[in-house]
Design a protein around this motif. Structure first.
Motif, PDB file in Angstrom:
ATOM      1  N   HIS A 215      -6.748   5.354   5.892  1.00  0.00           N
ATOM      2  CA  HIS A 215      -6.225   6.723   5.831  1.00  0.00           C
ATOM      3  C   HIS A 215      -5.186   6.916   6.926  1.00  0.00           C
ATOM      4  N   SER A 216      -4.131   7.664   6.612  1.00  0.00           N
ATOM      5  CA  SER A 216      -3.070   7.878   7.596  1.00  0.00           C
ATOM      6  C   SER A 216      -3.490   8.867   8.672  1.00  0.00           C
ATOM      7  N   LYS A 217      -4.435   9.757   8.347  1.00  0.00           N
ATOM      8  CA  LYS A 217      -4.881  10.761   9.316  1.00  0.00           C
ATOM      9  C   LYS A 217      -6.405  10.836   9.321  1.00  0.00           C
ATOM     10  N   ALA A 218      -6.968  11.041  10.501  1.00  0.00           N
ATOM     11  CA  ALA A 218      -8.420  11.197  10.605  1.00  0.00           C
ATOM     12  C   ALA A 218      -8.867  12.444   9.859  1.00  0.00           C
ATOM     13  N   ALA A 219      -7.981  13.449   9.778  1.00  0.00           N
ATOM     14  CA  ALA A 219      -8.318  14.688   9.080  1.00  0.00           C
ATOM     15  C   ALA A 219      -8.635  14.421   7.610  1.00  0.00           C
TER      16      ALA A 219
ATOM     17  N   PRO B  35       0.833  -1.212   0.000  1.00  0.00           N
ATOM     18  CA  PRO B  35       0.000   0.000   0.000  1.00  0.00           C
ATOM     19  C   PRO B  35       0.866   1.260   0.000  1.00  0.00           C
ATOM     20  N   LYS B  36       0.284   2.377  -0.446  1.00  0.00           N
ATOM     21  CA  LYS B  36       1.033   3.624  -0.573  1.00  0.00           C
ATOM     22  C   LYS B  36       1.579   4.110   0.759  1.00  0.00           C
ATOM     23  N   THR B  37       0.816   3.915   1.831  1.00  0.00           N
ATOM     24  CA  THR B  37       1.243   4.376   3.146  1.00  0.00           C
ATOM     25  C   THR B  37       1.245   3.218   4.130  1.00  0.00           C
ATOM     26  N   ARG B  38       1.925   3.419   5.255  1.00  0.00           N
ATOM     27  CA  ARG B  38       1.999   2.380   6.283  1.00  0.00           C
ATOM     28  C   ARG B  38       0.616   2.056   6.838  1.00  0.00           C
ATOM     29  N   SER B  39      -0.238   3.081   6.930  1.00  0.00           N
ATOM     30  CA  SER B  39      -1.582   2.866   7.467  1.00  0.00           C
ATOM     31  C   SER B  39      -2.452   2.056   6.503  1.00  0.00           C
ATOM     32  N   GLY B  40      -2.005   1.932   5.238  1.00  0.00           N
ATOM     33  CA  GLY B  40      -2.750   1.123   4.287  1.00  0.00           C
ATOM     34  C   GLY B  40      -2.681  -0.360   4.601  1.00  0.00           C
ATOM     35  N   ILE B  41      -1.654  -0.766   5.351  1.00  0.00           N
ATOM     36  CA  ILE B  41      -1.565  -2.158   5.824  1.00  0.00           C
ATOM     37  C   ILE B  41      -2.459  -2.261   7.049  1.00  0.00           C
ATOM     38  N   ARG B  42      -3.535  -3.008   6.950  1.00  0.00           N
ATOM     39  CA  ARG B  42      -4.548  -2.991   8.006  1.00  0.00           C
ATOM     40  C   ARG B  42      -5.377  -4.263   7.996  1.00  0.00           C
ATOM     41  N   ALA B  43      -6.098  -4.472   9.084  1.00  0.00           N
ATOM     42  CA  ALA B  43      -7.042  -5.584   9.199  1.00  0.00           C
ATOM     43  C   ALA B  43      -8.453  -5.011   9.202  1.00  0.00           C
ATOM     44  N   ILE B  44      -9.376  -5.697   8.527  1.00  0.00           N
ATOM     45  CA  ILE B  44     -10.762  -5.246   8.444  1.00  0.00           C
ATOM     46  C   ILE B  44     -11.676  -6.369   8.920  1.00  0.00           C
ATOM     47  N   SER B  45     -12.606  -6.041   9.801  1.00  0.00           N
ATOM     48  CA  SER B  45     -13.586  -7.026  10.275  1.00  0.00           C
ATOM     49  C   SER B  45     -14.661  -7.225   9.213  1.00  0.00           C
ATOM     50  N   LEU B  46     -15.133  -8.444   9.102  1.00  0.00           N
ATOM     51  CA  LEU B  46     -16.135  -8.792   8.099  1.00  0.00           C
ATOM     52  C   LEU B  46     -17.474  -9.063   8.759  1.00  0.00           C
ATOM     53  N   ASP B  47     -18.544  -8.591   8.135  1.00  0.00           N
ATOM     54  CA  ASP B  47     -19.876  -8.884   8.676  1.00  0.00           C
ATOM     55  C   ASP B  47     -20.261 -10.322   8.326  1.00  0.00           C
ATOM     56  N   ALA B  48     -21.307 -10.808   8.966  1.00  0.00           N
ATOM     57  CA  ALA B  48     -21.711 -12.216   8.802  1.00  0.00           C
ATOM     58  C   ALA B  48     -22.070 -12.532   7.352  1.00  0.00           C
ATOM     59  N   GLY B  49     -22.685 -11.554   6.660  1.00  0.00           N
ATOM     60  CA  GLY B  49     -23.107 -11.803   5.282  1.00  0.00           C
ATOM     61  C   GLY B  49     -21.939 -11.996   4.343  1.00  0.00           C
ATOM     62  N   ILE B  50     -20.975 -11.103   4.382  1.00  0.00           N
ATOM     63  CA  ILE B  50     -19.830 -11.224   3.472  1.00  0.00           C
ATOM     64  C   ILE B  50     -18.948 -12.396   3.875  1.00  0.00           C
ATOM     65  N   LEU B  51     -18.921 -12.727   5.165  1.00  0.00           N
ATOM     66  CA  LEU B  51     -18.133 -13.863   5.633  1.00  0.00           C
ATOM     67  C   LEU B  51     -18.701 -15.167   5.080  1.00  0.00           C
ATOM     68  N   ALA B  52     -20.026 -15.301   5.121  1.00  0.00           N
ATOM     69  CA  ALA B  52     -20.663 -16.501   4.575  1.00  0.00           C
ATOM     70  C   ALA B  52     -20.442 -16.587   3.063  1.00  0.00           C
TER      71      ALA B  52
END
Length: 396
Positions: free
Chosen positions: A362-366, A260-277
């Motif tokens: 995103h690297s910043k909340a702003a 990813p372009k920035t370090r913050s682009g490397i991340r974990a995302i939680s999946l909802d039950a629908g997309i997980l199934a």
């Protein structure tokens, strides 16, 4: 750096042609007297101004001979330096080449020393007449400024004339997002496409490609991932036990896996039950289908694959998406707008900015606030109603 001796000379060479000369003393090696000269077209007043400009360049240490280099030649050196530097991505250099190709139409045969504010203003007017959009004009002139800035660093020219003109800004593009009803409609279009594939009983290669693309859409809606992140996702990045996926790479338009372009682009995302199934079912079908095609299925297999089990081509995917959005009745909806849609729905329904920032990478909340500020007024109204409810309940 040289010291100019005397006022120099101006010699008429024709009706509107002048030769200006400046003496710059002896050569320390040969002992011979040296001078610099330049031919000027115009009035005598133009020649006088050119003589003073030449004096300034010489005394500032500008290489007046280098200034005679054509823009086309220097632009080629600019690209070569970026290639040999090894720090610029190939996709960026490919973009540079495209922009420079446009620049050569207007400046290719112009000597570096002849770049001026009037020249640039006339060129911008011509570019608009030639149909340049605001964005194209911005990127073209910005690249020209970057190239001329390097010429200044090399002492080929005394200053960058782009610093003295107003380069058009990129026109702000309002976000195209779907509301909840729009998302449900799009999901229904995707489901109908999948049913049609099963009904037509298409071959396994086409089914692998088409269903992979449909999976990409579901992932974009559910996670807000970028196109490159989805196309770069492999099964080793998906944890069906914990219901999370981890983004560590993206598949770029030049068909290369990159971080990813920035370090913050490397991340974990939680999946909802629908997309997980859906992912569980998709993985089983994909593995079985690839097995039938004798294509190895490994942890490095892309979740969104092409007909041979490799990463899907980004350009081909975008062309396919255009057909989907037309069918759904959203002709202006970019695939990237599914990312905007997810973020806007989350913020509009009370999810805090920090959480949305993390999901988007995103690297910043702003940055998140700047992009999705339009989703906040609804939250503000909800806050006002909540405060009224609290006060009313306390009175009772």
């Amino acid at each position: 750096m040289h010291v100019v001796r005397g006022n120099g000379s101006i010699e008429r060479r024709g009706p509107n042609t002048w030769r200006i000369r400046l003496a710059i003393g002896k050569d320390p090696v040969t002992g011979k007297y040296r001078q610099v000269s330049r031919t000027i077209h115009g009035s005598k007043a133009d020649a006088i101004r050119a003589r003073e400009k030449l004096r300034h360049e010489v005394e500032a240490g500008i290489d007046t001979e280098a200034g005679r280099m054509l823009f086309s030649e220097f632009a080629a050196e600019f690209i070569e330096n970026r290639l040999t530097g090894g720090t610029i991505k190939e996709v960026t250099i490919a973009g540079d080449r495209m922009i420079i190709k446009r620049l050569l139409r207007y400046f290719g045969n112009i000597e570096l020393r002849d770049f001026s504010v009037p020249l640039l203003i006339r060129a911008q007017v011509q570019m608009r007449e030639d149909g340049f959009s605001q964005t194209m004009l911005h990127t073209t002139m910005r690249k020209l400024s970057q190239i001329l800035k390097q010429a200044v660093r090399y002492d080929f020219i005394p200053s960058n004339p782009c610093d003295k003109i107003d380069i058009p800004r990129i026109a702000e593009r309002s976000l195209t997002v779907l509301d909840a009803e729009g998302v449900r409609h799009l999901l229904n279009v995707l489901e109908q496409r999948e049913k049609k594939l099963r009904h037509e009983e298409v071959g396994p290669c086409r089914a692998l490609l088409e269903r992979s693309r449909l999976m990409a859409c579901h992932l974009a809606i559910a996670t807000g991932m970028r196109r490159g992140e989805i196309l770069g996702l492999t099964w080793k990045g998906v944890n069906l036990e914990t219901g999370t996926l981890r983004i560590t790479q993206q598949y770029s338009t030049d068909a290369v896996l990159r971080p990813p372009k920035t370090r913050s682009g490397i991340r974990a995302i939680s999946l909802d039950a629908g997309i997980l199934a859906r992912l569980r079912s998709w993985k089983a079908w994909q593995e079985e289908t690839m097995g039938g095609l004798r294509i190895p299925f490994t942890p490095d297999t892309p979740v969104v694959a092409n007909t041979v089990g490799d990463h899907a081509n980004p350009g081909d995917f975008t062309m396919w998406w255009i057909g989907v959005r037309e069918e759904a009745g959203f002709p202006r909806l970019r695939f990237h707008d599914l990312r905007h849609t997810q973020a806007t729905l989350l913020i509009g329904n009370g999810v805090d900015i920090k959480t949305v920032q993390g999901r988007l990478g995103h690297s910043k909340a702003a940055t998140t606030l700047d992009i999705y500020a339009g989703a906040l007024p609804e939250n503000d109204r909800k806050a006002a109603e909540l405060l009224r409810t609290i006060i009313t309940e306390q009175k009772q």
